[in-house]
Scaffold this motif. Sequence first.
Motif, short mmCIF file in Angstrom:
data_model
loop_
_atom_site.label_atom_id
_atom_site.label_comp_id
_atom_site.label_asym_id
_atom_site.label_seq_id
_atom_site.Cartn_x
_atom_site.Cartn_y
_atom_site.Cartn_z
N TYR A 34 0.85 -1.20 0.00
CA TYR A 34 0.00 0.00 0.00
C TYR A 34 0.88 1.24 0.00
CZ TYR A 34 -4.76 -1.70 0.93
OH TYR A 34 -6.01 -2.25 0.81
N TYR A 36 0.49 5.43 0.82
CA TYR A 36 -0.24 6.60 1.29
C TYR A 36 0.70 7.79 1.20
CZ TYR A 36 -4.19 4.11 3.50
OH TYR A 36 -5.32 3.37 3.74
N GLN A 42 -2.34 17.84 6.72
CA GLN A 42 -3.52 17.10 6.26
C GLN A 42 -3.46 15.65 6.76
OE1 GLN A 42 -4.36 17.42 2.07
NE2 GLN A 42 -3.75 19.57 1.97
N GLY A 43 -4.56 14.94 6.61
CA GLY A 43 -4.58 13.54 6.96
C GLY A 43 -3.92 12.69 5.89
N PRO A 44 -3.47 11.49 6.26
CA PRO A 44 -2.90 10.59 5.24
C PRO A 44 -3.91 10.33 4.13
CG PRO A 44 -2.43 9.78 7.45
CD PRO A 44 -3.40 10.92 7.60
N ARG A 91 0.79 -5.06 4.20
CA ARG A 91 -0.22 -5.54 5.12
C ARG A 91 -0.96 -6.73 4.56
NH1 ARG A 91 -5.54 -1.90 4.32
NH2 ARG A 91 -6.15 -3.08 6.17
N LEU A 93 -4.47 -8.53 4.19
CA LEU A 93 -5.89 -8.19 4.23
C LEU A 93 -6.70 -9.40 4.65
CD1 LEU A 93 -6.21 -6.04 1.00
CD2 LEU A 93 -6.11 -5.25 3.36
N LYS A 98 -4.06 -2.40 11.58
CA LYS A 98 -3.20 -1.40 12.20
C LYS A 98 -2.13 -1.00 11.21
CE LYS A 98 -2.22 -2.22 16.45
NZ LYS A 98 -1.61 -2.72 17.70
N PHE A 101 3.00 3.15 9.59
CA PHE A 101 3.43 4.16 8.61
C PHE A 101 4.94 4.34 8.51
CE2 PHE A 101 -0.23 6.24 6.70
CZ PHE A 101 -1.27 5.69 7.42
N PHE B 33 -11.53 3.94 12.74
CA PHE B 33 -10.26 3.92 13.44
C PHE B 33 -9.96 5.31 13.99
CE2 PHE B 33 -9.06 -0.09 11.34
CZ PHE B 33 -9.86 -0.04 10.22
N TYR B 35 -6.58 7.38 15.24
CA TYR B 35 -5.13 7.41 15.30
C TYR B 35 -4.68 8.70 15.98
CZ TYR B 35 -4.68 3.73 11.65
OH TYR B 35 -4.72 2.55 10.94
N GLN B 37 -1.13 11.27 16.07
CA GLN B 37 0.16 11.53 15.44
C GLN B 37 0.94 12.56 16.24
OE1 GLN B 37 0.21 13.21 11.40
NE2 GLN B 37 1.99 11.93 10.95
N LEU B 43 2.45 8.03 13.73
CA LEU B 43 1.02 7.68 13.73
C LEU B 43 0.81 6.40 14.51
CD1 LEU B 43 -0.08 8.56 10.14
CD2 LEU B 43 -1.53 8.92 12.11
N LEU B 45 -2.23 3.77 16.16
CA LEU B 45 -3.64 3.40 16.24
C LEU B 45 -4.06 3.37 17.70
CD1 LEU B 45 -6.22 2.35 14.83
CD2 LEU B 45 -5.37 0.04 15.25
N TYR B 48 -10.03 0.63 17.29
CA TYR B 48 -10.64 0.18 16.05
C TYR B 48 -12.02 -0.36 16.36
CZ TYR B 48 -11.53 -3.63 12.62
OH TYR B 48 -12.09 -4.49 11.72
N PHE B 91 -6.46 11.67 14.27
CA PHE B 91 -7.12 11.37 13.00
C PHE B 91 -8.14 10.26 13.18
CE2 PHE B 91 -4.69 13.93 10.17
CZ PHE B 91 -3.38 13.94 10.63
N ASP B 102 -10.27 -3.23 1.74
CA ASP B 102 -10.28 -2.72 3.11
C ASP B 102 -9.39 -1.49 3.26
OD1 ASP B 102 -9.59 -4.15 6.40
OD2 ASP B 102 -11.03 -2.66 5.72
N THR B 103 -9.50 -0.56 2.33
CA THR B 103 -8.66 0.63 2.35
C THR B 103 -9.19 1.63 3.36
OG1 THR B 103 -8.03 0.35 0.03
CG2 THR B 103 -7.82 2.56 0.97
N GLN B 104 -8.30 2.15 4.19
CA GLN B 104 -8.68 3.15 5.18
C GLN B 104 -8.55 4.55 4.59
OE1 GLN B 104 -6.73 2.63 9.01
NE2 GLN B 104 -6.76 0.39 8.79
N TYR B 105 -9.60 5.35 4.78
CA TYR B 105 -9.61 6.73 4.32
C TYR B 105 -9.63 7.63 5.56
CZ TYR B 105 -10.69 4.67 -0.19
OH TYR B 105 -10.63 3.92 -1.34
N PHE B 106 -8.72 8.60 5.56
CA PHE B 106 -8.52 9.42 6.73
C PHE B 106 -9.24 10.76 6.63
CE2 PHE B 106 -5.14 7.43 9.29
CZ PHE B 106 -4.84 6.35 8.47
N GLY B 107 -9.62 11.27 7.80
CA GLY B 107 -10.16 12.62 7.88
C GLY B 107 -9.03 13.63 7.98
N PRO B 108 -9.39 14.92 8.06
CA PRO B 108 -8.39 15.98 8.08
C PRO B 108 -7.68 16.12 9.42
CG PRO B 108 -10.56 16.92 8.27
CD PRO B 108 -10.76 15.45 8.02
N ARG B 111 -6.30 19.03 15.58
CA ARG B 111 -5.05 19.39 16.26
C ARG B 111 -5.39 19.82 17.67
NH1 ARG B 111 0.09 20.38 14.87
NH2 ARG B 111 -0.44 20.13 12.65
#
Lengths: 111, 115
Positions: A34, A36, A42-44, A91, A93, A98, A101, B33, B35, B37, B43, B45, B48, B91, B102-108, B111
């Motif tokens: 993967y 990122y 910003q977020g990843p 990773r 699947l 977890k 990074f 999730f 996280y 940082q 980062l 976790l 979950y 995050f 199963d791709t994780q998409y993150f928010g902004p 802080r």
Amino acid sequence: DAKTTQPTSMDCAEGRAANLPCNHSTISGNEYVYWYRQIHSQGPQYIIHGLKNNETNEMASLIITEDRKSSTLILPHATLRDTAVYYCIVRVLPNDYKLSFGAGTTVTVRA
Amino acid sequence: DAGVIQSPRHEVTEMGQEVTLRCKPISGHNSLFWYRQTMMRGLELLIYFNNNVPIDDSGMPEDRFSAKMPNASFSTLKIQPSEPRDSAVYFCASSLAGEGTDTQYFGPGTRLTVL
């Protein structure tokens, strides 16, 4: 015990292709690669992933070597907005929820 | 698609105060999730959730941290009482587990600064 190794930093000229290497010599047969990136403050952001075959989407291409021990992320025409830290993650699947990074590669695109 | 939404984006509070961070996952996603940082630790976790149920909270630092997911479209992370060492960017990410990738998409991110 890092699963991936990436260069610490690299520069790229705007408009040129950026080739980001990643070494994952201990990758197992069921582990995906993967990528990122994280732009400052910003977020990843998910870029792309693959298992064995090369993959391409609107953002990038992923080239995985035949032995799967390394891969290269290609940004075909880098822009200033591609300046970011790029993370290569392996990773399984769906078990590896977890994401590890690591330190990533800091890519700076210069005008 | 709105993506993962987090609020507030910035939070400054004083030591000892309660802090609540909020997250709205992508509609249709069943995994969420949290996280954290920091410069020192990168980062990490924290917790979950799958189908609103906490599956792994081993990353939650201590009892001062708690997280809830009352429904599929909302989650909170609460710190009570807050301490300066909690200062970080938090995050939230979501994914559709069982979909193969199963791709994780993150928010902004939020802080958080604890004075």
